[in-house]
Design an enzyme around this catalytic site. Structure first.
Site, PDB file in Angstrom:
ATOM      1  N   GLY A 148       3.169   4.333  21.336  1.00 28.91           N
ATOM      2  CA  GLY A 148       2.300   5.330  20.725  1.00 28.91           C
ATOM      3  C   GLY A 148       3.092   6.567  20.356  1.00 28.91           C
ATOM      4  N   CYS A 149       2.499   7.392  19.488  1.00 29.18           N
ATOM      5  CA  CYS A 149       3.213   8.587  19.013  1.00 29.18           C
ATOM      6  C   CYS A 149       3.387   9.618  20.122  1.00 29.18           C
ATOM      7  CB  CYS A 149       2.492   9.187  17.807  1.00 29.18           C
ATOM      8  SG  CYS A 149       0.709   9.374  18.014  1.00 29.18           S
ATOM      9  N   TYR A 150       2.322   9.916  20.861  1.00 28.51           N
ATOM     10  CA  TYR A 150       2.458  10.875  21.958  1.00 28.51           C
ATOM     11  C   TYR A 150       3.458  10.395  23.012  1.00 28.51           C
ATOM     12  CZ  TYR A 150      -1.551  13.802  20.499  1.00 28.51           C
ATOM     13  OH  TYR A 150      -2.405  14.650  19.830  1.00 28.51           O
ATOM     14  N   THR A 152       6.059   8.471  22.649  1.00 29.65           N
ATOM     15  CA  THR A 152       7.412   8.605  22.106  1.00 29.65           C
ATOM     16  C   THR A 152       7.890  10.041  22.221  1.00 29.65           C
ATOM     17  OG1 THR A 152       7.144   6.762  20.554  1.00 29.65           O
ATOM     18  CG2 THR A 152       8.806   8.421  20.006  1.00 29.65           C
ATOM     19  N   CYS A 153       7.057  10.973  21.812  1.00 34.01           N
ATOM     20  CA  CYS A 153       7.427  12.389  21.795  1.00 34.01           C
ATOM     21  C   CYS A 153       7.649  12.930  23.208  1.00 34.01           C
ATOM     22  CB  CYS A 153       6.330  13.184  21.086  1.00 34.01           C
ATOM     23  SG  CYS A 153       6.813  14.843  20.568  1.00 34.01           S
TER      24      CYS A 153
END
Length: 345
Positions: A148-150, A152-153
């Protein structure tokens, strides 16, 4: 040449896949699917690609995909890929799934936060596609669950410190902001222009499905379940994601030691940039790119370590990382097709 199919090519993540893949020197796109726009050209749906990507959009046909593709990108909502992936693997395709269906190695954990898993036997085989940390496993995988994007960040700045067992995992606070494209291309009142313009709000406070994903990956590295407070926010911008994480260290460390740890962890990883002291990430620095920018500050009064990271949620947080994983799976240079700089303004 890698023959590639993109399933769900007209969502934001799917369209980004097509955009980036169109410039990849080792890829030939053989099939793009879209239930809603089947029969039209990709450039009919996205006019900027006229005379560049005039490929037809087709209905999903597993027999045709298996015959024409080596790799399949699944850019579909959760619960759909799990029904399709088994047949694709049986047909000899390799798969990178951008949904959450194969991010958890334990199907029971998936079912706790999503729904009943209809291909649980594949969860243990799937490799979590955080490119910088699981490269060796990704290289030999048939099935990759793109993060997911969150996660990863947030995970990229955290995991090197977790690996060294420097982090007190009894309470980690992650505060993150995302652009509206993270909600997908579907029409919704919550992402209507008049509802989000000039606004700024938290959402799914303490209940976002990316929290258990973050916790699961940290637990796999640390062999300890972390206690994470995760609060996502919606900001009135189209794309981009910035996360600020607050954590305590087990022992006193200097800011220089922490910076050196991150620099060593990513010295050979082209898409993670540890920013120099005094410079902090900005969404505009990573927009349209596969970079993750990371900065840090150790608060001298409280001893709290502050990690700040930024990505483009549609690229490093989705489609760019999926292509990076494809490059790893085919033993190509990770940067191939992804060496994109942001616009200056």
């Amino acid at each position: 040449m890698i023959r590639v199919a993109v399933i769900g090519a007209t969502g934001y993540a799917g369209a980004e896949l097509v955009r980036i893949l169109s410039s990849h020197p080792q890829v030939r796109m053989t099939m793009l699917t879209s239930r809603q726009y089947a029969g039209q050209l990709f450039s009919d749906v996205f006019p900027p690609f006229y005379k560049r990507i005039d490929l037809p959009l087709e209905n999903y046909d597993v027999k045709k995909i298996v015959a024409e593709a080596d790799l399949v990108f699944m850019a579909l909502p959760h619960q759909l890929p799990m029904n399709m992936v088994p047949e694709l693997l049986e047909g000899g395709c390799r798969v990178v799934d951008l949904s959450a269906d194969f991010r958890f190695s334990d199907p029971v954990e998936y079912e706790t936060f999503y729904e009943t898993h209809r291909a649980p036997e594949l969860c243990g085989e799937s490799v979590y596609g955080l490119s910088e940390f699981f490269k060796e496993d990704i290289s030999g995988a048939r099935l990759v669950g793109n993060p997911g994007c969150y996660p990863t960040c947030i995970l990229l700045p955290l995991l090197p410190l977790v690996q060294k067992q420097w982090v007190d995992l009894s309470h980690v606070v992650c505060d993150a902001k995302s652009g509206v494209s993270g909600a997908g291309r579907g029409v919704s009142l919550a992402t209507h222009y008049c509802e989000i313009a000039q606004g700024f709000k938290a959402y799914k406070v303490g209940a976002h499905r990316h929290r258990p994903e973050i916790a699961s990956i940290i637990e796999g590295v640390a062999e300890q379940r972390p206690a994470i407070t995760f609060v996502p926010h919606l900001v009135p911008t189209i794309r981009g994601m910035l996360a600020t994480s607050y954590l305590k260290l087990k022992e006193n460390r200097t800011e220089a030691e922490i910076r050196e740890c991150l620099q060593q962890a990513y010295k050979d990883r082209p898409f993670v940039r540890i920013l120099p002291e005094g410079r902090f990430p900005d969404l505009s620095f990573v927009r349209g790119t596969n970079y993750c920018d990371i900065a840090l500050r150790l608060d001298p009064e409280t001893g709290v370590l502050i990690l700040v990271s930024a990505i483009d949620n549609l690229v490093k947080g989705a489609s760019g990382q999926a292509i990076q994983n494809m490059n790893i799976m085919w033993k190509l240079d990770e940067t191939m097709g992804l060496d994109i700089l942001p616009p200056v303004i």
